[in-house]
Design a protein around this motif. Structure first.
Motif, PDB file in Angstrom:
ATOM      1  N   MET A 135       0.784  -1.236   0.000  1.00 25.71           N
ATOM      2  CA  MET A 135       0.000   0.000   0.000  1.00 25.71           C
ATOM      3  C   MET A 135       0.821   1.295   0.000  1.00 25.71           C
ATOM      4  O   MET A 135       0.528   2.206  -0.774  1.00 25.71           O
ATOM      5  N   PRO A 136       1.856   1.446   0.846  1.00 31.74           N
ATOM      6  CA  PRO A 136       2.585   2.714   0.825  1.00 31.74           C
ATOM      7  C   PRO A 136       3.223   3.019  -0.534  1.00 31.74           C
ATOM      8  O   PRO A 136       3.415   4.186  -0.878  1.00 31.74           O
ATOM      9  N   ALA A 137       3.525   1.981  -1.302  1.00 28.49           N
ATOM     10  CA  ALA A 137       4.133   2.202  -2.616  1.00 28.49           C
ATOM     11  C   ALA A 137       3.106   2.682  -3.633  1.00 28.49           C
ATOM     12  O   ALA A 137       3.468   3.253  -4.659  1.00 28.49           O
ATOM     13  N   ALA A 138       1.836   2.461  -3.351  1.00 28.89           N
ATOM     14  CA  ALA A 138       0.811   2.622  -4.378  1.00 28.89           C
ATOM     15  C   ALA A 138      -0.196   3.734  -4.116  1.00 28.89           C
ATOM     16  O   ALA A 138      -0.765   4.280  -5.066  1.00 28.89           O
ATOM     17  N   PHE A 139      -0.425   4.085  -2.857  1.00 34.62           N
ATOM     18  CA  PHE A 139      -1.574   4.939  -2.552  1.00 34.62           C
ATOM     19  C   PHE A 139      -1.194   6.244  -1.864  1.00 34.62           C
ATOM     20  O   PHE A 139      -0.473   6.253  -0.865  1.00 34.62           O
ATOM     21  N   MET A 140      -1.749   7.334  -2.400  1.00 29.27           N
ATOM     22  CA  MET A 140      -1.619   8.632  -1.740  1.00 29.27           C
ATOM     23  C   MET A 140      -2.475   8.645  -0.470  1.00 29.27           C
ATOM     24  O   MET A 140      -3.429   7.888  -0.342  1.00 29.27           O
ATOM     25  N   TRP A 141      -2.111   9.528   0.439  1.00 31.16           N
ATOM     26  CA  TRP A 141      -2.883   9.729   1.666  1.00 31.16           C
ATOM     27  C   TRP A 141      -2.742  11.184   2.083  1.00 31.16           C
ATOM     28  O   TRP A 141      -1.938  11.924   1.494  1.00 31.16           O
ATOM     29  N   SER A 142      -3.505  11.605   3.073  1.00 29.82           N
ATOM     30  CA  SER A 142      -3.514  13.017   3.436  1.00 29.82           C
ATOM     31  C   SER A 142      -3.177  13.233   4.899  1.00 29.82           C
ATOM     32  O   SER A 142      -3.890  12.738   5.778  1.00 29.82           O
ATOM     33  N   PRO A 181      -9.851   0.878   9.471  1.00 27.94           N
ATOM     34  CA  PRO A 181     -10.292   1.849  10.476  1.00 27.94           C
ATOM     35  C   PRO A 181      -9.445   3.116  10.512  1.00 27.94           C
ATOM     36  O   PRO A 181      -9.881   4.130  11.046  1.00 27.94           O
ATOM     37  N   ASN A 182      -8.253   3.055   9.936  1.00 31.85           N
ATOM     38  CA  ASN A 182      -7.354   4.214   9.978  1.00 31.85           C
ATOM     39  C   ASN A 182      -6.219   3.999   8.980  1.00 31.85           C
ATOM     40  O   ASN A 182      -6.092   2.927   8.382  1.00 31.85           O
ATOM     41  N   LEU A 183      -5.386   5.031   8.851  1.00 25.96           N
ATOM     42  CA  LEU A 183      -4.301   4.972   7.865  1.00 25.96           C
ATOM     43  C   LEU A 183      -3.274   3.888   8.194  1.00 25.96           C
ATOM     44  O   LEU A 183      -2.792   3.190   7.302  1.00 25.96           O
ATOM     45  N   GLN A 184      -2.906   3.756   9.486  1.00 22.60           N
ATOM     46  CA  GLN A 184      -1.886   2.769   9.839  1.00 22.60           C
ATOM     47  C   GLN A 184      -2.327   1.366   9.425  1.00 22.60           C
ATOM     48  O   GLN A 184      -1.531   0.582   8.901  1.00 22.60           O
ATOM     49  N   TYR A 185      -3.589   1.063   9.653  1.00 20.45           N
ATOM     50  CA  TYR A 185      -4.068  -0.275   9.284  1.00 20.45           C
ATOM     51  C   TYR A 185      -4.125  -0.439   7.768  1.00 20.45           C
ATOM     52  O   TYR A 185      -3.738  -1.481   7.228  1.00 20.45           O
ATOM     53  N   PHE A 186      -4.616   0.588   7.096  1.00 14.73           N
ATOM     54  CA  PHE A 186      -4.703   0.550   5.624  1.00 14.73           C
ATOM     55  C   PHE A 186      -3.328   0.277   5.010  1.00 14.73           C
ATOM     56  O   PHE A 186      -3.164  -0.596   4.157  1.00 14.73           O
ATOM     57  N   MET A 187      -2.340   1.041   5.469  1.00 15.57           N
ATOM     58  CA  MET A 187      -0.997   0.917   4.899  1.00 15.57           C
ATOM     59  C   MET A 187      -0.370  -0.435   5.199  1.00 15.57           C
ATOM     60  O   MET A 187       0.522  -0.896   4.482  1.00 15.57           O
ATOM     61  N   ASP A 188      -0.825  -1.071   6.256  1.00 14.26           N
ATOM     62  CA  ASP A 188      -0.270  -2.358   6.675  1.00 14.26           C
ATOM     63  C   ASP A 188      -0.898  -3.536   5.930  1.00 14.26           C
ATOM     64  O   ASP A 188      -0.537  -4.680   6.175  1.00 14.26           O
ATOM     65  N   SER A 189      -1.821  -3.249   5.016  1.00 19.24           N
ATOM     66  CA  SER A 189      -2.654  -4.311   4.439  1.00 19.24           C
ATOM     67  C   SER A 189      -2.375  -4.541   2.958  1.00 19.24           C
ATOM     68  O   SER A 189      -3.064  -4.004   2.093  1.00 19.24           O
ATOM     69  N   PRO A 190      -1.387  -5.370   2.627  1.00 18.33           N
ATOM     70  CA  PRO A 190      -1.108  -5.636   1.213  1.00 18.33           C
ATOM     71  C   PRO A 190      -2.294  -6.350   0.560  1.00 18.33           C
ATOM     72  O   PRO A 190      -3.077  -7.008   1.242  1.00 18.33           O
ATOM     73  N   GLU A 272       6.332  -8.792   6.700  1.00 15.00           N
ATOM     74  CA  GLU A 272       5.408  -9.026   7.790  1.00 15.00           C
ATOM     75  C   GLU A 272       4.325  -7.956   7.837  1.00 15.00           C
ATOM     76  O   GLU A 272       4.575  -6.792   7.510  1.00 15.00           O
ATOM     77  N   HIS A 273       3.143  -8.376   8.241  1.00 16.51           N
ATOM     78  CA  HIS A 273       2.038  -7.452   8.507  1.00 16.51           C
ATOM     79  C   HIS A 273       1.293  -7.966   9.726  1.00 16.51           C
ATOM     80  O   HIS A 273       1.576  -9.042  10.231  1.00 16.51           O
ATOM     81  N   ARG A 274       0.332  -7.177  10.167  1.00 17.07           N
ATOM     82  CA  ARG A 274      -0.343  -7.497  11.421  1.00 17.07           C
ATOM     83  C   ARG A 274      -1.181  -8.775  11.334  1.00 17.07           C
ATOM     84  O   ARG A 274      -1.108  -9.635  12.200  1.00 17.07           O
ATOM     85  N   ASN A 275      -1.958  -8.884  10.275  1.00 13.48           N
ATOM     86  CA  ASN A 275      -2.845 -10.032  10.121  1.00 13.48           C
ATOM     87  C   ASN A 275      -2.596 -10.772   8.823  1.00 13.48           C
ATOM     88  O   ASN A 275      -3.475 -11.483   8.327  1.00 13.48           O
ATOM     89  N   SER A 276      -1.429 -10.565   8.249  1.00 12.63           N
ATOM     90  CA  SER A 276      -1.093 -11.244   6.998  1.00 12.63           C
ATOM     91  C   SER A 276       0.408 -11.145   6.771  1.00 12.63           C
ATOM     92  O   SER A 276       1.118 -10.431   7.485  1.00 12.63           O
ATOM     93  N   THR A 277       0.872 -11.875   5.767  1.00 14.50           N
ATOM     94  CA  THR A 277       2.231 -11.673   5.280  1.00 14.50           C
ATOM     95  C   THR A 277       2.167 -11.709   3.763  1.00 14.50           C
ATOM     96  O   THR A 277       1.320 -12.406   3.196  1.00 14.50           O
TER      97      THR A 277
END
Ligand SMILES: [Zn+2]
Length: 639
Positions: A135-142, A181-190, A272-277
């Motif tokens: 996600m951080p490689a692909a998506f803008m955020w504010s 629920p928030n940016l941190q979770y979104f970015m952590d979710s490949p 590694e991610h929180r609920n996935s890899t």
């Protein structure tokens, strides 16, 4: 007076409404793949209830789990912004990775395209077979909207059979729309979009509730039976991993997902991610049992991270700052201890293919002893060096990493080995590194955080020292260990520690000469020091504490003669057959032509050769050694 009061109340009400709108209305992402063969996707982001402030939309500069900056904005093109009426608005670029939208009407829709053909854990790749998104490689955020919920819809190419797999939360539109629920979770979710196969299983957690797991495999050749067979092995492995910590975490979306990209055009990596890899292994096949066992190596490492890194987390990376590199004290723990446990837990689970002893996680010992960098930086300082080592491939100038850096993966793995064996010895087998990991879990991981994706009690370096003192009831042991091996640069006494488990640490034989691991390249003028012209890799300064360094010879020098003879590779290699204490005379031409006469004094070779089970060398394993080894390497899963 009254008017003023009224005005204030009015402002307060409006402000409260604005805050509420901002915290409840999700930011909407819509992702399309109009031409996947050209390796780009289109992203539309819609913000509502913005008020009148300019909106900044930005790309990240870094991604969790990779420590160098990556400048993801470089692949963005065709950026456009629209207001709530669909009218185009101009954007400006106050920063290289920021697009600023001013003069909107409270609603902004940003549309951009982005190129990606690098499917791994840090970047992303799109082609006609899949979209593998970090996600951080692909998506803008504010900035300022970090706590706002996010909603993302994927529109798959019309002629594709793509499905969508991710740790993002499912919605009623299960196939294509997800939330965070928030940016941190979104970015952590490949996210993996492809015609993948899945296999699921669940394992009872300690509290009796089922913990659910899902394998998602993108492979050209693997059959459903192969994927199911791999899932069976992974199930054994996750049970063994759970035994270390005592329980599985609560996986917030309801399960944990292994995203496995086994296509030849991926780039090998596990993240590694929180609920996935997300794992990409271009060479991997899972068609045979041996191949499936090999695939477990990365899987074991990444799954261990769902405790150690994702929830037992260093304060240096929590919350993650996507605008810069994030520095932490403790990758020797986050990565190194994970590196130690990866193969150890495969061994304990009986999945290492009959090579239990040789696959035991003892390799960290020789690397800690042999790598010149240990003389320069402690495990903590190696962790702090990560932004320059981990994925930092773009520096133009040379570095001296070959003599000053020892990866916190192998360094930390070696420290984990030493701590595990030391705890077992200290407590006569009552304590082990598992108990330390359990304690870190109950202190820092299990308490959770204010929202999914956030860690409420990240650790600092001092916490780790104090927990070791508390666990052992022995402050002196904890202080000694941290002073010498974590914040200091000593090598643990591996010879003694490994002997407890019936392993022999074999050092270079007495009398073997050594001048250091120094690169030279043969040229018409002589031997060019530090050059890798014929050996590959970057130029290498001469390591500290070696006879060549002590003789005053380093990178860029040309050795013209060795004991009066023209310097050749053959003459150079012959030096190592000399005995410790013998001397070699060399003439050295410096840059600019000055010639110096130097003397190299040969030393005893201080390197560790290997670690072997004593019985493999004709020795006998004592009953105490066998008991120690079985307690260390045997399964901890209660049947
Ligand atoms: Zn790792």
């Amino acid at each position: 007076m009254r008017r003023v009061v009224l005005f204030i109340i009015l402002v307060a009400v409006v402000a409260a409404q604005a805050v509420q709108a901002q915290t409840t209305a999700p930011i909407n992402y819509r992702v399309t793949f109009p031409e996947p063969e050209h390796h780009w996707m289109q992203v539309e982001i819609t913000y509502t209830g913005l008020g009148s402030q300019p909106l900044d939309a930005r790309m990240s500069r870094s991604s969790p789990g990779r420590y160098a900056v990556a400048e993801f904005a470089k692949n963005v093109f065709f950026v456009e912004a629209y207001n709530g009426k669909g009218q185009k608005i101009a954007t400006t670029r106050p920063d290289a990775d920021v697009w600023r939208v001013s003069g909107h009407d409270g609603t902004v829709r940003i549309v951009y395209r982005i190129f990606g053909d690098y499917a791994n854990g840090t970047f992303f790749g799109i082609d006609t077979t899949h979209a593998h998104l970090n996600m951080p490689a692909a998506f803008m955020w504010s900035p300022g909207h970090e706590n706002q919920p996010m909603r993302i819809t994927f529109v798959t190419p019309a002629d594709s059979k793509w499905k969508v797999a991710t740790q993002l939360y499912p919605t009623t539109n299960e196939a294509s729309t997800f939330t965070a629920p928030n940016l941190q979770y979104f970015m952590d979710s490949p996210v993996e979009l492809s015609d993948f196969r899945t296999s699921s299983f669940s394992v009872p957690n300690t509290d009796g509730t089922p913990a659910s797991f899902r394998l998602v495999v993108h492979s050209v050749e693997a059959t459903q039976a192969d994927v199911d067979e791999l899932a069976r092995l992974v199930q054994q492995l996750v049970r063994e991993q759970m035994a270390v910590f005592g329980e599985f975490p609560k996986y917030e979306p309801g399960n944990y997902t292994f995203l496995l990209d086994y296509v030849p055009w991926g780039h090998g990596d596990g993240m590694e991610h929180r609920n996935s890899t997300a794992i990409a292994s271009p060479g991997a096949s899972i068609r045979t049992l041996e191949a499936r066992r090999q695939a477990l190596g990365v899987i074991s490492h990444e799954f261990f991270h769902n405790w150690n890194m994702e929830r037992i987390r260093s304060a240096g990376i929590e919350p993650f700052d996507f605008t810069r590199e994030n520095v932490t004290c403790c990758l020797w723990l986050g990565e190194g201890f994970t590196q130690y446990y990866g193969p150890l837990l495969i061994t304990r689970a009986g999945l290492s293919g009959g090579q239990r002893d040789s696959s035991a996680p003892v390799s960290g010992a020789t690397q800690v002893i042999n790598t010149p960098g240990r003389a320069v930086r402690s495990p903590v300082q190696m962790s702090e060096y990560a932004p320059f080592a981990d994925g930092a491939g773009s520096f133009v100038d040379e570095t001296d990493a070959n003599r000053t850096f020892l990866s916190y993966y192998s360094y930390g793995s070696g420290i984990a080995l030493a701590l595990d064996l030391s705890l077992r010895e200290l407590s006569s087998g009552k304590l082990s590194l598992d108990d330390y990991m359990k304690l870190l879990w109950t202190q820092h991981g299990k308490p959770g955080g204010p929202a999914p994706g956030l860690v409420g009690k990240p650790y600092g370096l001092k916490d780790l020292r104090d927990h070791l003192a508390a666990l052992t009831g022995n402050r002196k042991f904890a202080d000694d260990f941290f002073d010498k091996y974590v914040e200091g640069r000593d090598a643990p006494d591996y010879g003694h520690l490994l002997s407890l488990a019936g392993y022999a640490l074999q050092m270079a034989p007495a009398g073997r000469g050594w001048i250091g691991n120094v690169r030279v390249a043969e040229t018409a003028e002589g031997l060019l020091v530090g050059s890798s012209a014929n050996r590959g890799g970057p130029p290498s300064p001469v390591p500290f504490n070696t006879p060549v360094y002590d003789a005053g010879i380093d990178l860029g020098d040309i050795i013209r003669t060795i004991d009066g003879q023209p310097a050749t590779i053959v003459e150079w290699n012959a030096i190592s057959s000399k005995k410790p204490g013998e001397q070699v005379r060399v003439t050295v031409e410096r840059r600019g032509g000055a010639v110096a006469n130097k003397t190299i004094t040969v030393k005893q070779d201080p390197t560790a050769q290997q670690v072997v089970p004593v019985e493999s060398q004709g020795g006998t394993l004592t009953a105490a050694q066998k008991a120690f080894r079985d307690a260390w390497l045997g399964s901890k899963v209660k049947m």
